[in-house]
Design a protein around this motif. Sequence first.
Motif, mmCIF file in Angstrom:
data_model
loop_
_atom_site.group_PDB
_atom_site.id
_atom_site.type_symbol
_atom_site.label_atom_id
_atom_site.label_comp_id
_atom_site.label_asym_id
_atom_site.label_seq_id
_atom_site.Cartn_x
_atom_site.Cartn_y
_atom_site.Cartn_z
ATOM 1 N N LEU A 204 4.714 12.522 -3.221
ATOM 2 C CA LEU A 204 5.595 12.257 -4.370
ATOM 3 C C LEU A 204 5.313 13.065 -5.339
ATOM 4 N N ALA A 205 3.661 13.094 -5.421
ATOM 5 C CA ALA A 205 3.029 14.116 -6.884
ATOM 6 C C ALA A 205 3.351 15.574 -6.493
ATOM 7 N N GLY A 206 4.654 16.385 -4.740
ATOM 8 C CA GLY A 206 4.929 17.274 -5.615
ATOM 9 C C GLY A 206 4.035 18.626 -4.425
ATOM 10 N N LEU A 207 2.339 17.349 -4.270
ATOM 11 C CA LEU A 207 1.298 18.322 -3.495
ATOM 12 C C LEU A 207 1.995 18.730 -1.642
ATOM 13 N N PRO A 208 0.942 20.096 -1.814
ATOM 14 C CA PRO A 208 1.330 20.478 -0.751
ATOM 15 C C PRO A 208 0.956 19.784 0.272
ATOM 16 N N LEU A 209 1.342 20.578 1.911
ATOM 17 C CA LEU A 209 1.139 19.481 2.890
ATOM 18 C C LEU A 209 -0.261 20.461 3.438
ATOM 19 N N GLY A 210 -1.321 18.410 3.484
ATOM 20 C CA GLY A 210 -2.958 19.124 4.369
ATOM 21 C C GLY A 210 -2.203 19.476 5.593
ATOM 22 N N GLU A 211 -3.630 18.984 5.942
ATOM 23 C CA GLU A 211 -3.981 19.608 7.355
ATOM 24 C C GLU A 211 -3.417 18.905 8.795
ATOM 25 N N GLY A 212 -2.993 19.786 9.624
ATOM 26 C CA GLY A 212 -2.091 18.681 9.987
ATOM 27 C C GLY A 212 -0.073 18.635 10.041
ATOM 28 N N LEU A 213 0.420 17.946 10.552
ATOM 29 C CA LEU A 213 2.093 16.998 9.963
ATOM 30 C C LEU A 213 1.645 16.256 9.587
ATOM 31 N N SER A 214 1.251 15.685 8.439
ATOM 32 C CA SER A 214 1.236 14.320 8.492
ATOM 33 C C SER A 214 2.949 13.747 8.359
ATOM 34 N N GLY A 215 3.276 13.011 9.150
ATOM 35 C CA GLY A 215 3.929 11.748 8.831
ATOM 36 C C GLY A 215 4.727 10.825 8.009
ATOM 37 N N ARG B 38 0.490 -1.081 0.103
ATOM 38 C CA ARG B 38 0.056 0.318 -0.189
ATOM 39 C C ARG B 38 0.848 1.462 -0.269
ATOM 40 N N LEU B 39 0.473 2.157 -0.562
ATOM 41 C CA LEU B 39 0.481 3.622 -0.329
ATOM 42 C C LEU B 39 -0.145 4.752 0.167
ATOM 43 N N LYS B 40 -0.290 5.126 1.376
ATOM 44 C CA LYS B 40 -1.521 5.703 1.918
ATOM 45 C C LYS B 40 -1.070 7.435 1.038
ATOM 46 N N PRO B 41 -2.855 7.930 0.969
ATOM 47 C CA PRO B 41 -2.568 8.851 0.017
ATOM 48 C C PRO B 41 -2.030 10.489 0.657
ATOM 49 N N GLU B 42 -1.534 10.254 1.989
ATOM 50 C CA GLU B 42 -0.112 11.693 2.456
ATOM 51 C C GLU B 42 1.071 11.016 1.371
ATOM 52 N N ALA B 43 1.135 10.251 1.569
ATOM 53 C CA ALA B 43 2.581 9.948 0.809
ATOM 54 C C ALA B 43 2.348 9.880 -1.062
ATOM 55 N N ALA B 44 1.507 9.546 -1.304
ATOM 56 C CA ALA B 44 1.493 9.567 -2.552
ATOM 57 C C ALA B 44 1.157 10.657 -3.030
ATOM 58 N N ALA B 45 0.347 11.895 -2.052
ATOM 59 C CA ALA B 45 0.565 13.843 -2.031
ATOM 60 C C ALA B 45 1.507 13.579 -1.920
#
Length: 168
Positions: A131-142, A122-129
Amino acid sequence: LLDDPSAQDMRDDALALIRQSAGRLLAVVDFARVAYGSSASAERFSGETLEKLVRDLVGGGRATLDWRVEPVDLPKAAARVLLNLAYMTVGALPTGGQATVTARFEGDRLKIEGLAEGARARLKPEAAAGLAGLPLGEGLSGQWIQPHWLWLAVARMDGTLAVEAEEG
């Protein structure tokens, strides 16, 4: 346990745990020094050195590592990308599977690939974001930080980063 005279039978077990923990910590420090840039002693790293860093870090896990790195040595920036991608590839297999890491030259460009295959890869959605160069969403996701760092490292080398996720 080490100082308790009534626990001498557990002394060997305690020493083995200390030795194992120290080895694990050393593997993390050695990996991080090269993967994140504080290793200033070398400008190039051999494929064998990089493989050892990854194997020492992920050893004892459930996934198996198939290391197929052709270049004899890599410049520091490419070595960092390779190490981070290899670690993330193995990390995508929490319940086991096969992590295949390849690096080869295609013309004058270095192509680095990580393929994670396993029943619960699996690739978590945060990791996919990340890897796509997307900015950080809410919070600080490890799970966003290292993938985003990898995206930045590839972009600084004028490279491209592509991610594919398939069922099974």
